[in-house]
Structures are given as structure tokens and as C-alpha cells.
Design an enzyme around this catalytic site. Structure first.
Site, PDB file in Angstrom:
ATOM      1  N   GLY A  60       2.566   3.803   6.667  1.00  0.00           N
ATOM      2  CA  GLY A  60       3.139   2.875   5.688  1.00  0.00           C
ATOM      3  C   GLY A  60       3.747   1.655   6.321  1.00  0.00           C
ATOM      4  O   GLY A  60       3.529   0.522   5.864  1.00  0.00           O
ATOM      5  N   GLU A  61       4.517   1.837   7.390  1.00  0.00           N
ATOM      6  CA  GLU A  61       5.142   0.680   8.041  1.00  0.00           C
ATOM      7  C   GLU A  61       4.098  -0.211   8.697  1.00  0.00           C
ATOM      8  O   GLU A  61       4.219  -1.433   8.670  1.00  0.00           O
ATOM      9  CB  GLU A  61       6.180   1.114   9.069  1.00  0.00           C
ATOM     10  CG  GLU A  61       6.873  -0.090   9.688  1.00  0.00           C
ATOM     11  CD  GLU A  61       8.248   0.199  10.237  1.00  0.00           C
ATOM     12  OE1 GLU A  61       8.887  -0.784  10.658  1.00  0.00           O
ATOM     13  OE2 GLU A  61       8.689   1.353  10.242  1.00  0.00           O
ATOM     14  N   SER A  62       3.068   0.380   9.269  1.00  0.00           N
ATOM     15  CA  SER A  62       2.004  -0.426   9.875  1.00  0.00           C
ATOM     16  C   SER A  62       1.350  -1.318   8.828  1.00  0.00           C
ATOM     17  O   SER A  62       1.176  -2.521   9.046  1.00  0.00           O
ATOM     18  CB  SER A  62       0.958   0.482  10.523  1.00  0.00           C
ATOM     19  OG  SER A  62       1.534   1.240  11.570  1.00  0.00           O
TER      20      SER A  62
END
Length: 141
Positions: A60-62
Site C-alpha cells: 500500500g505505501e509503495s
């Protein structure tokens, strides 16, 4: 550097970073409006064989941070300031797919939602990330 109008080429040239590469995350679609990546379950599990909750967050953060950086444009940098995840199901085999869409695209903040599903199409995790957009660091820093 690749023109940002071809988001997928720009993101692939820039790369997702060493951690995302080590986890096997692969971009399949990338634009300001929608970004998609997959990640294998194998190699990213907790001891009982389920995909590790932290692996969902890395996916998700990527996606969210890279999408915010594409939106920010040249000479600007998006950095994560808040992230949360709610895991509602589990993945135990194959690949998961993360689909990232913007909730808010502002001058100084972006908010993205990333929905991660397993190979059966079942939602496993919902991630929300907020990024702050600021001037990029000078070259050499």
C-alpha cells in the site's frame, strides 16, 4: 528521465525501492487516477502461512507514495505522514493485487486508498495513506 505522462514507464524507471523489489512487488498499471501492483504471498508470510500484515502495508505505501509523487510533478516530493490498514481477510497462496485510487489530491497533501485482494477477488486489506507534498531536495542531497 522518462516523461511523467507515461506513468508506468516513469515508475518503472524510478523503481519502487529495495524493500519492494525484495518482496516481489510488480507494477502493472500506473497513473495519477489509478495504480495497480501485484505481490507474491510466498516469501512474505507470517509463521502460520498467512500473508504478513506488514506486507500489505508495504504494498500500500509503495503504491500510494509513488502515486503521490507522480501527481506532485517535477521539483516536488511526496513523503508519507500517515498510514493505516484494516485487514479483513487472508491470503495464503498465489499473488495479491493492490489497486490505489486517490481520495484527495491537493496542493500540499494527498490521500490515497489501496484495496488489496487475493486471487479469488476477496478483499484482504484496505490501506489509507496521506502524503505531504513539498519542494524536492537540492541535487546532491
Amino acid at each position: 528521465m522518462t516523461d511523467r505522462t507515461d506513468g508506468l514507464a516513469w515508475a518503472r524507471e524510478r523503481g519502487l525501492g529495495a524493500l519492494a523489489e525484495r518482496m516481489g512487488i510488480e507494477l502493472t498499471e500506473f497513473s495519477v487516477e489509478r495504480s495497480v501492483a501485484t505481490m507474491p504471498v510466498e516469501g512474505n508470510t507470517q509463521p502460520v502461512g498467512l500473508l504478513h500484515g506488514g506486507a500489505y502495508v508495504v504494498l500500500g505505501e509503495s503504491l500510494g507514495s509513488m502515486s503521490a509523487n507522480l501527481f506532485a510533478g517535477p521539483d516536488r516530493l511526496a513523503v508519507g505522514i500517515d498510514i493505516n490498514a484494516t485487514h479483513t481477510s487472508s491470503a495464503v497462496r498465489g499473488r495479491v493485487t493492490g489497486v490505489c485510487t486517490p481520495i484527495h489530491l491537493g496542493r500540499s497533501l494527498t490521500v490515497h486508498e489501496i484495496v488489496v485482494t487475493n486471487e479469488d477477488g476477496r478483499r484482504c486489506s484496505t490501506i489509507r495513506i496521506t502524503n505531504m507534498i513539498k519542494d524536492a531536495y537540492p541535487t546532491g542531497r
